[in-house]
Design a protein around this motif. Structure first.
Motif, PDB file in Angstrom:
ATOM      1  N   ALA A  63       0.902  -1.176   0.039  1.00 59.00           N
ATOM      2  CA  ALA A  63       0.046   0.159  -0.035  1.00 59.00           C
ATOM      3  C   ALA A  63       0.955   1.126   0.138  1.00 59.00           C
ATOM      4  O   ALA A  63       0.585   2.175  -0.629  1.00 59.00           O
ATOM      5  N   TYR A  64       2.199   1.281   0.746  1.00 61.77           N
ATOM      6  CA  TYR A  64       3.063   2.213   1.005  1.00 61.77           C
ATOM      7  C   TYR A  64       3.569   2.421  -0.474  1.00 61.77           C
ATOM      8  O   TYR A  64       3.782   3.363  -1.098  1.00 61.77           O
ATOM      9  N   LYS A  65       3.878   1.057  -1.009  1.00 55.34           N
ATOM     10  CA  LYS A  65       4.493   1.199  -2.630  1.00 55.34           C
ATOM     11  C   LYS A  65       3.516   2.035  -3.745  1.00 55.34           C
ATOM     12  O   LYS A  65       4.004   2.784  -4.573  1.00 55.34           O
ATOM     13  N   ALA A  66       2.037   1.840  -3.378  1.00 56.61           N
ATOM     14  CA  ALA A  66       1.174   2.199  -4.310  1.00 56.61           C
ATOM     15  C   ALA A  66       1.135   3.751  -4.179  1.00 56.61           C
ATOM     16  O   ALA A  66       1.046   4.407  -5.214  1.00 56.61           O
ATOM     17  N   ALA A  67       1.275   4.276  -3.079  1.00 51.23           N
ATOM     18  CA  ALA A  67       1.101   5.738  -2.813  1.00 51.23           C
ATOM     19  C   ALA A  67       2.485   6.215  -3.515  1.00 51.23           C
ATOM     20  O   ALA A  67       2.377   7.382  -3.956  1.00 51.23           O
ATOM     21  N   GLU A  68       3.479   5.806  -3.233  1.00 51.11           N
ATOM     22  CA  GLU A  68       4.886   6.076  -3.732  1.00 51.11           C
ATOM     23  C   GLU A  68       4.972   5.962  -5.158  1.00 51.11           C
ATOM     24  O   GLU A  68       5.149   7.408  -5.845  1.00 51.11           O
ATOM     25  N   LEU A  69       4.247   5.213  -6.050  1.00 55.16           N
ATOM     26  CA  LEU A  69       4.198   5.063  -7.375  1.00 55.16           C
ATOM     27  C   LEU A  69       3.360   6.171  -7.984  1.00 55.16           C
ATOM     28  O   LEU A  69       3.504   6.821  -8.792  1.00 55.16           O
ATOM     29  N   PHE A  70       1.976   6.307  -7.205  1.00 58.46           N
ATOM     30  CA  PHE A  70       1.236   7.234  -7.409  1.00 58.46           C
ATOM     31  C   PHE A  70       1.830   8.620  -7.478  1.00 58.46           C
ATOM     32  O   PHE A  70       1.864   9.580  -8.468  1.00 58.46           O
ATOM     33  N   MET A  71       2.606   9.201  -6.539  1.00 55.96           N
ATOM     34  CA  MET A  71       3.051  10.308  -6.423  1.00 55.96           C
ATOM     35  C   MET A  71       4.302  10.711  -7.313  1.00 55.96           C
ATOM     36  O   MET A  71       4.173  11.535  -7.932  1.00 55.96           O
ATOM     37  N   ASN A  72       5.037   9.679  -7.584  1.00 53.39           N
ATOM     38  CA  ASN A  72       6.088   9.624  -8.628  1.00 53.39           C
ATOM     39  C   ASN A  72       5.441   9.732 -10.091  1.00 53.39           C
ATOM     40  O   ASN A  72       6.122  10.722 -10.732  1.00 53.39           O
ATOM     41  N   LYS A  73       4.551   9.204 -10.161  1.00 50.82           N
ATOM     42  CA  LYS A  73       3.768   9.159 -11.776  1.00 50.82           C
ATOM     43  C   LYS A  73       3.023  10.333 -11.701  1.00 50.82           C
ATOM     44  O   LYS A  73       2.877  10.848 -13.045  1.00 50.82           O
ATOM     45  N   TYR A  74       2.345  11.062 -10.787  1.00 48.59           N
ATOM     46  CA  TYR A  74       1.067  11.811 -11.272  1.00 48.59           C
ATOM     47  C   TYR A  74       1.329  13.185 -10.408  1.00 48.59           C
ATOM     48  O   TYR A  74       0.637  14.163 -10.796  1.00 48.59           O
ATOM     49  N   SER A  75       2.395  13.438  -9.763  1.00 45.54           N
ATOM     50  CA  SER A  75       2.505  14.579  -8.865  1.00 45.54           C
ATOM     51  C   SER A  75       2.838  15.747  -9.688  1.00 45.54           C
ATOM     52  O   SER A  75       2.164  16.949  -9.672  1.00 45.54           O
ATOM     53  N   ALA A  76       3.763  15.600 -10.626  1.00 50.48           N
ATOM     54  CA  ALA A  76       3.985  16.705 -11.532  1.00 50.48           C
ATOM     55  C   ALA A  76       2.787  17.117 -12.249  1.00 50.48           C
ATOM     56  O   ALA A  76       2.466  18.237 -12.742  1.00 50.48           O
ATOM     57  N   LYS A  77       2.303  16.175 -13.043  1.00 48.75           N
ATOM     58  CA  LYS A  77       1.254  16.325 -13.958  1.00 48.75           C
ATOM     59  C   LYS A  77      -0.220  16.983 -13.422  1.00 48.75           C
ATOM     60  O   LYS A  77      -0.698  17.766 -14.030  1.00 48.75           O
ATOM     61  N   TYR A  78      -0.284  16.558 -12.256  1.00 46.32           N
ATOM     62  CA  TYR A  78      -1.585  17.107 -11.487  1.00 46.32           C
ATOM     63  C   TYR A  78      -1.364  18.325 -10.281  1.00 46.32           C
ATOM     64  O   TYR A  78      -2.258  18.455  -9.717  1.00 46.32           O
ATOM     65  N   GLY A  79       0.183  18.442 -10.344  1.00 41.48           N
ATOM     66  CA  GLY A  79       0.317  19.702  -9.290  1.00 41.48           C
ATOM     67  C   GLY A  79       0.231  19.329  -7.848  1.00 41.48           C
ATOM     68  O   GLY A  79      -0.254  19.883  -6.902  1.00 41.48           O
ATOM     69  N   ILE A  80       0.406  18.078  -7.462  1.00 41.31           N
ATOM     70  CA  ILE A  80       0.322  17.555  -6.110  1.00 41.31           C
ATOM     71  C   ILE A  80       1.565  17.949  -5.472  1.00 41.31           C
ATOM     72  O   ILE A  80       2.595  17.419  -5.722  1.00 41.31           O
ATOM     73  N   LYS A  81       1.547  18.454  -4.218  1.00 43.18           N
ATOM     74  CA  LYS A  81       2.460  19.139  -3.581  1.00 43.18           C
ATOM     75  C   LYS A  81       2.630  18.867  -2.224  1.00 43.18           C
ATOM     76  O   LYS A  81       3.335  19.114  -1.298  1.00 43.18           O
ATOM     77  N   CYS A  82       1.650  17.798  -1.853  1.00 40.26           N
ATOM     78  CA  CYS A  82       1.543  17.558  -0.471  1.00 40.26           C
ATOM     79  C   CYS A  82       1.649  16.019  -0.453  1.00 40.26           C
ATOM     80  O   CYS A  82       2.058  15.153  -1.430  1.00 40.26           O
ATOM     81  N   GLY A  83       1.580  15.390   0.954  1.00 41.59           N
ATOM     82  CA  GLY A  83       1.827  13.883   0.954  1.00 41.59           C
ATOM     83  C   GLY A  83       0.624  13.196   1.635  1.00 41.59           C
ATOM     84  O   GLY A  83      -0.449  14.103   1.562  1.00 41.59           O
ATOM     85  N   VAL A  84       0.491  11.967   1.807  1.00 39.34           N
ATOM     86  CA  VAL A  84      -0.711  11.405   2.224  1.00 39.34           C
ATOM     87  C   VAL A  84      -0.468  10.442   3.542  1.00 39.34           C
ATOM     88  O   VAL A  84       0.754  10.019   3.839  1.00 39.34           O
ATOM     89  N   LYS A  85      -1.338  10.605   4.421  1.00 35.54           N
ATOM     90  CA  LYS A  85      -1.155   9.294   5.706  1.00 35.54           C
ATOM     91  C   LYS A  85      -2.182   8.150   5.063  1.00 35.54           C
ATOM     92  O   LYS A  85      -3.386   8.459   5.010  1.00 35.54           O
ATOM     93  N   ILE A  86      -1.856   6.953   5.354  1.00 36.61           N
ATOM     94  CA  ILE A  86      -2.849   5.893   5.052  1.00 36.61           C
ATOM     95  C   ILE A  86      -2.917   5.072   6.435  1.00 36.61           C
ATOM     96  O   ILE A  86      -2.154   4.872   7.195  1.00 36.61           O
TER      97      ILE A  86
END
Length: 282
Positions: A63-86
């Motif tokens: 689940a951590y790896k999924a969050a990491e992958l999502f951030m790496n793949k989509y942060s720049a594209k969608y302007g995500i500048k924060c993190g997540v707590k699961i």
């Protein structure tokens, strides 16, 4: 969010690929047994909490790896500048053939997509999930599905009628990797008739479905652990229309005609040797 477990209503292995992955043909079904998950925005990074002490809360967790992958793949594209707590409130047994970890990873991808309003379509989410594990594409889709390839080629089927399931989970853990490494085609004497099962599903005929379920991985797991066949027989003795090991095991499930017969079987089987659940298809 609910991260639902899955069972395999059949599982066949058709070949071993040069990369040592196996080509499979399996009918997967989501059930109401689920982990509860919460995903929250934090200032930066990824944090993970889980109520089950054996589950790692760092980048060893899928689940951590999924969050990491999502951030790496989509942060720049969608302007995500924060993190997540699961936060994971675990109910699905670990290493039990129920895709508990994969369902958590799928829930993270779906949840982060909604949380950050990315509007990524399901096909792309499935493609992203495939990078982490073969069951994750199915867990993103859910329902009644024919899975082929390494489990990533998915065909949605008509939903089976609401069906009550008794799930017997022996208190042992089985490595999926070990099961597939020890699978021997020569030891398989019976394979599932997938076309018959697909026909039964299209007609909503749960009895024919239950009568004809086969999992070829039982030739590995049940061969080593007697509790697999013992559990299958107990379920049948107490009224199951059919019983089968799910995935690579050790979980075994029985299909029952109604809620009353499922709970009667649950009461008769209940003991300290198993974790036992009554659930239903979703």
């Amino acid at each position: 969010m609910k991260a639902r477990a899955k069972i395999n209503l059949s599982l066949d292995i058709t070949s071993r690929r040069p990369d040592n992955y196996h080509e499979i043909k399996t009918i997967m079904q989501s059930i109401d047994l689920h982990d509860n998950m919460v995903i929250e925005i934090i200032n930066k990074g990824i944090e993970l909490e889980c109520n089950y002490p054996k589950v790692p809360c760092d980048n060893r967790n899928i689940a951590y790896k999924a969050a990491e992958l999502f951030m790496n793949k989509y942060s720049a594209k969608y302007g995500i500048k924060c993190g997540v707590k699961i936060k994971i409130d675990k109910n699905i047994p670990v290493a039990a053939g129920l895709a508990g970890g994969s369902s958590n990873a799928a829930a993270v991808l779906i949840g982060m997509n909604k949380l950050f309003n990315c509007r990524i379509n399901i096909s792309e989410l499935i493609s992203t999930g495939k990078q982490l594990g073969a069951d994750i594409p199915y867990c993103i889709m859910g329902g009644t599905v024919l899975a082929e390839g390494i489990g990533d080629v998915l065909s949605r089927l008509m939903s089976i009628p609401k069906t009550y399931i008794v799930l017997v989970v022996p208190k042992i853990e089985v490595s999926t990797k070990w099961v597939y490494e020890n699978f021997n085609f020569d030891k398989v004497s019976k394979r599932p008739d997938i076309n018959l099962l697909l026909s039964a599903i299209s007609k909503g005929d749960v009895k024919i479905l239950a009568d004809n379920m086969v999992n070829v991985l039982e030739t590995v797991t049940a061969e080593k652990f007697d509790v697999i066949n013992d559990s299958k027989q107990k379920l049948k003795d107490f009224g199951a229309l059919g019983s089968l090991m799910s995935g690579s095991g050790p979980s075994v499930f029985g299909i029952f005609k109604d809620k009353v017969s499922a709970y009667m079987a649950y009461q008769k089987i209940k003991c300290n040797d198993y974790n036992l659940f009554v659930t239903e298809t979703t």
